[in-house]
Design a protein around this motif. Structure first.
Motif, PDB file in Angstrom:
ATOM      1  N   LEU A  22      98.954  80.757  91.554  1.00  0.00           N
ATOM      2  CA  LEU A  22      99.834  80.103  92.322  1.00  0.00           C
ATOM      3  C   LEU A  22     100.666  79.235  91.403  1.00  0.00           C
ATOM      4  O   LEU A  22     100.292  78.462  90.581  1.00  0.00           O
ATOM      5  CB  LEU A  22      98.755  78.859  93.237  1.00  0.00           C
ATOM      6  CG  LEU A  22      99.715  78.213  94.213  1.00  0.00           C
ATOM      7  CD1 LEU A  22      98.646  77.772  95.554  1.00  0.00           C
ATOM      8  CD2 LEU A  22     100.507  77.089  93.693  1.00  0.00           C
ATOM      9  N   VAL A  23     101.782  79.290  91.364  1.00  0.00           N
ATOM     10  CA  VAL A  23     102.732  78.813  90.581  1.00  0.00           C
ATOM     11  C   VAL A  23     103.643  77.527  91.353  1.00  0.00           C
ATOM     12  O   VAL A  23     104.555  77.818  92.065  1.00  0.00           O
ATOM     13  CB  VAL A  23     103.837  79.895  90.210  1.00  0.00           C
ATOM     14  CG1 VAL A  23     104.756  79.322  89.196  1.00  0.00           C
ATOM     15  CG2 VAL A  23     103.220  81.112  89.347  1.00  0.00           C
ATOM     16  N   PRO A  24     103.361  76.322  91.107  1.00  0.00           N
ATOM     17  CA  PRO A  24     104.179  75.491  91.634  1.00  0.00           C
ATOM     18  C   PRO A  24     105.764  75.590  91.249  1.00  0.00           C
ATOM     19  O   PRO A  24     105.685  75.418  89.972  1.00  0.00           O
ATOM     20  CB  PRO A  24     103.716  74.122  91.190  1.00  0.00           C
ATOM     21  CG  PRO A  24     102.189  74.502  90.900  1.00  0.00           C
ATOM     22  CD  PRO A  24     102.279  76.054  90.467  1.00  0.00           C
ATOM     23  N   GLN A  95     101.077  67.783  96.073  1.00  0.00           N
ATOM     24  CA  GLN A  95     101.474  68.155  97.541  1.00  0.00           C
ATOM     25  C   GLN A  95     101.839  69.583  97.350  1.00  0.00           C
ATOM     26  O   GLN A  95     101.500  70.296  98.347  1.00  0.00           O
ATOM     27  CB  GLN A  95     102.658  67.209  97.921  1.00  0.00           C
ATOM     28  CG  GLN A  95     102.149  65.730  98.287  1.00  0.00           C
ATOM     29  CD  GLN A  95     103.337  64.898  98.658  1.00  0.00           C
ATOM     30  OE1 GLN A  95     104.640  65.498  98.717  1.00  0.00           O
ATOM     31  NE2 GLN A  95     103.220  63.818  98.929  1.00  0.00           N
ATOM     32  N   THR A  96     102.711  69.903  96.309  1.00  0.00           N
ATOM     33  CA  THR A  96     103.066  71.311  96.307  1.00  0.00           C
ATOM     34  C   THR A  96     101.906  72.338  96.098  1.00  0.00           C
ATOM     35  O   THR A  96     101.800  73.337  96.894  1.00  0.00           O
ATOM     36  CB  THR A  96     104.035  71.468  95.133  1.00  0.00           C
ATOM     37  OG1 THR A  96     105.203  70.652  95.427  1.00  0.00           O
ATOM     38  CG2 THR A  96     104.428  72.960  94.893  1.00  0.00           C
ATOM     39  N   VAL A  97     100.845  72.089  95.244  1.00  0.00           N
ATOM     40  CA  VAL A  97      99.710  72.753  95.226  1.00  0.00           C
ATOM     41  C   VAL A  97      98.764  72.823  96.562  1.00  0.00           C
ATOM     42  O   VAL A  97      98.643  73.981  97.099  1.00  0.00           O
ATOM     43  CB  VAL A  97      98.815  72.536  94.132  1.00  0.00           C
ATOM     44  CG1 VAL A  97      97.560  73.298  93.863  1.00  0.00           C
ATOM     45  CG2 VAL A  97      99.672  72.478  92.754  1.00  0.00           C
ATOM     46  N   VAL A  98      98.573  71.510  97.155  1.00  0.00           N
ATOM     47  CA  VAL A  98      97.915  71.591  98.546  1.00  0.00           C
ATOM     48  C   VAL A  98      98.660  72.483  99.447  1.00  0.00           C
ATOM     49  O   VAL A  98      98.223  73.284 100.167  1.00  0.00           O
ATOM     50  CB  VAL A  98      97.670  70.096  98.867  1.00  0.00           C
ATOM     51  CG1 VAL A  98      97.314  70.078 100.475  1.00  0.00           C
ATOM     52  CG2 VAL A  98      96.668  69.260  98.058  1.00  0.00           C
ATOM     53  N   LEU A 116      94.125  80.472  90.375  1.00  0.00           N
ATOM     54  CA  LEU A 116      94.444  80.072  88.959  1.00  0.00           C
ATOM     55  C   LEU A 116      95.947  79.282  89.239  1.00  0.00           C
ATOM     56  O   LEU A 116      97.280  80.125  89.616  1.00  0.00           O
ATOM     57  CB  LEU A 116      94.876  81.299  88.170  1.00  0.00           C
ATOM     58  CG  LEU A 116      93.745  82.017  87.620  1.00  0.00           C
ATOM     59  CD1 LEU A 116      93.156  82.786  88.687  1.00  0.00           C
ATOM     60  CD2 LEU A 116      93.845  82.808  86.227  1.00  0.00           C
ATOM     61  N   VAL A 117      96.224  77.971  89.177  1.00  0.00           N
ATOM     62  CA  VAL A 117      97.541  77.489  89.268  1.00  0.00           C
ATOM     63  C   VAL A 117      97.985  77.285  87.764  1.00  0.00           C
ATOM     64  O   VAL A 117      97.464  76.745  86.780  1.00  0.00           O
ATOM     65  CB  VAL A 117      97.202  75.947  89.746  1.00  0.00           C
ATOM     66  CG1 VAL A 117      98.453  75.256  89.960  1.00  0.00           C
ATOM     67  CG2 VAL A 117      96.452  75.882  91.327  1.00  0.00           C
ATOM     68  N   ALA A 184      87.430  74.579  97.392  1.00  0.00           N
ATOM     69  CA  ALA A 184      86.831  73.120  96.735  1.00  0.00           C
ATOM     70  C   ALA A 184      88.220  72.648  95.895  1.00  0.00           C
ATOM     71  O   ALA A 184      88.279  71.223  95.734  1.00  0.00           O
ATOM     72  CB  ALA A 184      85.955  73.715  95.323  1.00  0.00           C
ATOM     73  N   LEU A 185      89.009  73.241  95.564  1.00  0.00           N
ATOM     74  CA  LEU A 185      90.314  72.630  95.007  1.00  0.00           C
ATOM     75  C   LEU A 185      91.236  71.950  96.210  1.00  0.00           C
ATOM     76  O   LEU A 185      91.787  70.600  95.849  1.00  0.00           O
ATOM     77  CB  LEU A 185      91.249  73.690  94.161  1.00  0.00           C
ATOM     78  CG  LEU A 185      92.557  73.133  93.591  1.00  0.00           C
ATOM     79  CD1 LEU A 185      92.367  72.035  92.487  1.00  0.00           C
ATOM     80  CD2 LEU A 185      92.975  74.334  93.046  1.00  0.00           C
ATOM     81  N   GLN A 186      91.268  72.443  97.148  1.00  0.00           N
ATOM     82  CA  GLN A 186      92.042  72.109  98.278  1.00  0.00           C
ATOM     83  C   GLN A 186      91.342  70.588  98.729  1.00  0.00           C
ATOM     84  O   GLN A 186      91.973  69.587  98.831  1.00  0.00           O
ATOM     85  CB  GLN A 186      91.960  72.834  99.436  1.00  0.00           C
ATOM     86  CG  GLN A 186      92.908  72.563 100.612  1.00  0.00           C
ATOM     87  CD  GLN A 186      92.932  73.646 101.539  1.00  0.00           C
ATOM     88  OE1 GLN A 186      91.859  74.117 102.087  1.00  0.00           O
ATOM     89  NE2 GLN A 186      93.911  73.871 102.227  1.00  0.00           N
ATOM     90  N   GLN A 187      90.013  70.432  98.964  1.00  0.00           N
ATOM     91  CA  GLN A 187      89.453  69.319  99.176  1.00  0.00           C
ATOM     92  C   GLN A 187      89.499  68.340  98.275  1.00  0.00           C
ATOM     93  O   GLN A 187      89.607  67.021  98.347  1.00  0.00           O
ATOM     94  CB  GLN A 187      87.732  69.574  99.234  1.00  0.00           C
ATOM     95  CG  GLN A 187      87.536  70.598 100.492  1.00  0.00           C
ATOM     96  CD  GLN A 187      86.418  71.255 100.730  1.00  0.00           C
ATOM     97  OE1 GLN A 187      85.501  70.976  99.870  1.00  0.00           O
ATOM     98  NE2 GLN A 187      86.076  72.058 101.589  1.00  0.00           N
TER      99      GLN A 187
END
Length: 240
Positions: A22-24, A95-98, A116-117, A184-187
């Motif tokens: 995932l690329v912000p 916010q972008t990652v969520v 993988l961000v 887990a990351l989202q939470q």
């Protein structure tokens, strides 16, 4: 949250778990003083973000890459990049990652998949470094991040004067990618709020201890105008 990380997350290693990048890509990059978003500024003959995506595409274990851009951003309409694009960027990185994690779920990712961000502006990361992170974290109950041991003497300031020298032996510079289970990351991000500037901070906020995986000094984030010249020199040296 109390207890060890292994008591607080789902068991890793499920055979069906996939890996996503995932690329912000929704920031303005004001500190770079570029004409427009810095991730689209040219470096070594092409927009910086395309170097970043090329490194991710060199990692065969990734099921796919999602780039999260701002609403109305048409950059990828003109590119032949083999990535998914979601125009759901937020006002902050968190916010972008969520929003990006939600978009991944909508596109078929599962809650226990790894994500993988990676910063769009870390255009010098290599597939080998990303593979090293994956190898170190696939069986980890929490996940982890690329990071660099602090090489310089660290000073604490009092105004424009040194107040003390800080022990650097246990200090690291956080890099990306940062690799965690999607749900887990989202939470964690939702619990930590918009103030966190990386994904590890959110995991730490909920009481977890991400694994530190040694990265490279070349995996720096292009942030200031002088960084472009350095990134260009590194890429030119690699081609040579």
């Amino acid at each position: 949250m109390n207890g060890s990380p292994s008591q607080t997350l789902c068991a890793p290693g499920a055979s069906h778990s996939r890996l996503w990048a995932l690329v912000p890509c929704a920031g303005s990059g004001a500190r770079a003083q570029a004409a427009g978003p810095k991730q689209y500024a040219p470096v070594a003959g092409q927009p910086m973000v395309l170097h970043t995506l090329a490194a991710l595409q060199g990692v065969r274990r990734l099921a796919g890459t999602l780039v999260v851009v701002s609403a109305g951003d048409t950059f990828f309409d003109r590119q032949d990049a083999d990535v998914m694009v979601a125009a759901c960027g937020g006002a902050t990185r968190a916010q972008t990652v969520v929003n990006g994690l939600h978009a991944l779920l909508q596109r078929g990712a599962q809650a226990d998949d790894w994500v993988l961000v990676h910063d769009a502006a870390r255009c010098l990361v290599t597939p080998a470094q990303i593979d090293g992170l994956i190898e170190a974290c696939l069986d980890d109950p929490v996940g982890g991040l690329l990071a660099l041991k602090l090489p310089d003497t660290l000073k604490q300031a009092d105004g424009d004067r040194v107040s003390r020298t800080v022990d650097r032996s246990d200090k690291w510079l956080a890099q990306t990618p940062q690799m965690f289970r999607l749900a887990a990351l989202q939470q964690a991000l939702q619990a930590a709020g918009d103030a966190v500037t990386d994904e590890s901070s959110a995991m730490e906020f909920v009481g977890l201890q991400p694994r530190l995986v040694e990265g490279s000094a070349q995996n720096f984030k292009v942030t200031y105008p002088q960084d472009f010249a350095l990134a260009q020199a590194v890429l030119a040296a690699r081609k040579a």
